[in-house]
Scaffold this active site. Structure first.
Site, PDB file in Angstrom:
ATOM      1  CG  ASP A 290      29.875  45.893  40.660  1.00 52.37           C
ATOM      2  OD1 ASP A 290      31.139  46.067  40.158  1.00 52.37           O
ATOM      3  OD2 ASP A 290      28.689  46.107  40.017  1.00 52.37           O
TER       4      ASP A 290
ATOM      5  CD  GLU B 126      27.214  42.687  33.411  1.00 44.69           C
ATOM      6  OE1 GLU B 126      28.332  42.607  33.303  1.00 44.69           O
ATOM      7  OE2 GLU B 126      26.398  43.302  34.184  1.00 44.69           O
TER       8      GLU B 126
HETATM    9  C1  5RP Z   1      29.185  45.515  34.693  1.00 45.29           C
HETATM   10  C2  5RP Z   1      29.239  44.429  35.812  1.00 45.29           C
HETATM   11  C3  5RP Z   1      30.870  43.954  36.217  1.00 45.29           C
HETATM   12  O1  5RP Z   1      30.642  42.715  36.191  1.00 45.29           O
HETATM   13  C4  5RP Z   1      31.214  44.584  37.630  1.00 45.29           C
HETATM   14  O2  5RP Z   1      31.018  45.976  37.515  1.00 45.29           O
HETATM   15  C5  5RP Z   1      32.372  44.041  37.978  1.00 45.29           C
HETATM   16  O3  5RP Z   1      33.409  44.747  37.113  1.00 45.29           O
HETATM   17  P1  5RP Z   1      34.939  44.390  37.429  1.00 45.29           P
HETATM   18  O4  5RP Z   1      35.294  43.189  36.895  1.00 45.29           O
HETATM   19  O5  5RP Z   1      35.801  45.512  36.512  1.00 45.29           O
HETATM   20  O6  5RP Z   1      35.035  44.777  38.913  1.00 45.29           O
HETATM   21  O7  5RP Z   1      28.360  44.231  36.315  1.00 45.29           O
HETATM   22  O8  5RP Z   1      28.014  46.084  34.579  1.00 45.29           O
END
Ligand code: 5RP
Length: 225
Positions: free
Chosen positions: A84, A103
């Site tokens: 994010d 993750e």
């Molecule tokens: C989910 C995460 C994602 O990796 C993060 O939110 C990025 O998501 P996106 O690629 O849809 O922007 O940590 O828990």
């Protein structure tokens, strides 16, 4: 841009690899690209997903037979994930999609961690624009929220489901998520400090993979941080 990042990420894939599949829309773009590559090149891979969502995506693109539970693999060669927010010192903020615990388990264990992000996610320090997700045991949620606010300031909010289901968001691990807006950017030591609070499972602060390879994308193309 996600497709460009996904295509570039394929250059890190080798036949026979155990690959950790991150979660979120960027990770899904990678899973799609991997599905195409694996069928074209006849790759034999072992895949470990970091969310049920990524598992479903992998099955949808023909990679289901390569999926294994984490406990059945000895090591992970490569993990490919999104973020994010990405700080220049390679501290990452993750977990907007709620998959942060699995993750972190997979990303921290991978020999190579590859983070894919649009360049707009680059920030001087995390968190810059998003709250810090904290996965908590449901039993403890209000006490964890109060401890965090008392010790570190800021405001905690229980994440509410946006799927149409009433009540708190429930993670793949059966837990709740508290979204914490701290008073300002945080040092990397906050990762361990938060984990020291009883009831915290883990957080979206990823400060211990400074060796990660980070690929960013903007209108000029894909480049390494
Ligand atoms: C989910 C995460 C994602 O990796 C993060 O939110 C990025 O998501 P996106 O690629 O849809 O922007 O940590 O828990």
């Amino acid at each position: 841009m996600k497709d460009l990042l996904a295509k570039k990420a394929l250059e890190f894939v080798r036949d026979g690899y155990v690959i950790g599949l991150g979660s979120g829309s960027t990770a899904k773009a990678f899973i799609e690209a991997l599905g195409r590559l694996a069928s074209e090149a006849g790759l034999k891979l072992t895949l470990v997903a970091t969310s049920v969502d990524s598992e479903l995506k992998a099955a949808e693109v023909g990679l289901g037979h390569m999926l294994r539970p984490l406990w059945l693999v000895d090591s992970i060669d490569l993990a490919v994930d999104g973020a994010d927010e990405v700080a220049k010192d390679r501290v990452f903020l993750k977990g907007r999609g709620g998959a942060l615990v699995r993750e972190k388990i997979v990303d921290y264990r991978a020999s190579t961690l590859l983070i894919l992000a649009e360049a707009t996610k680059l920030v001087p320090a995390v968190p810059a624009r998003n709250p810090v997700p904290i996965e908590v045991v449901p039993y403890a949620w209000r006490h964890v929220a109060r401890d965090v606010e008392r010790k570190f300031g800021g405001v905690c909010r229980l994440r509410i489901s946006d799927s149409g289901r009433l009540g708190p968001h429930i993670t793949d691990n059966g837990n709740y998520i508290i979204d914490w807006t701290p008073p300002g950017p945080l040092g990397p030591e906050i990762e361990d400090a938060l984990k020291g609070i009883p009831g915290v499972v883990d957080t979206g602060i990823f400060a211990k993979r400074r060796d990660a390879v980070v690929l960013l994308a903007d209108e000029r193309g894909v480049y390494a941080l």
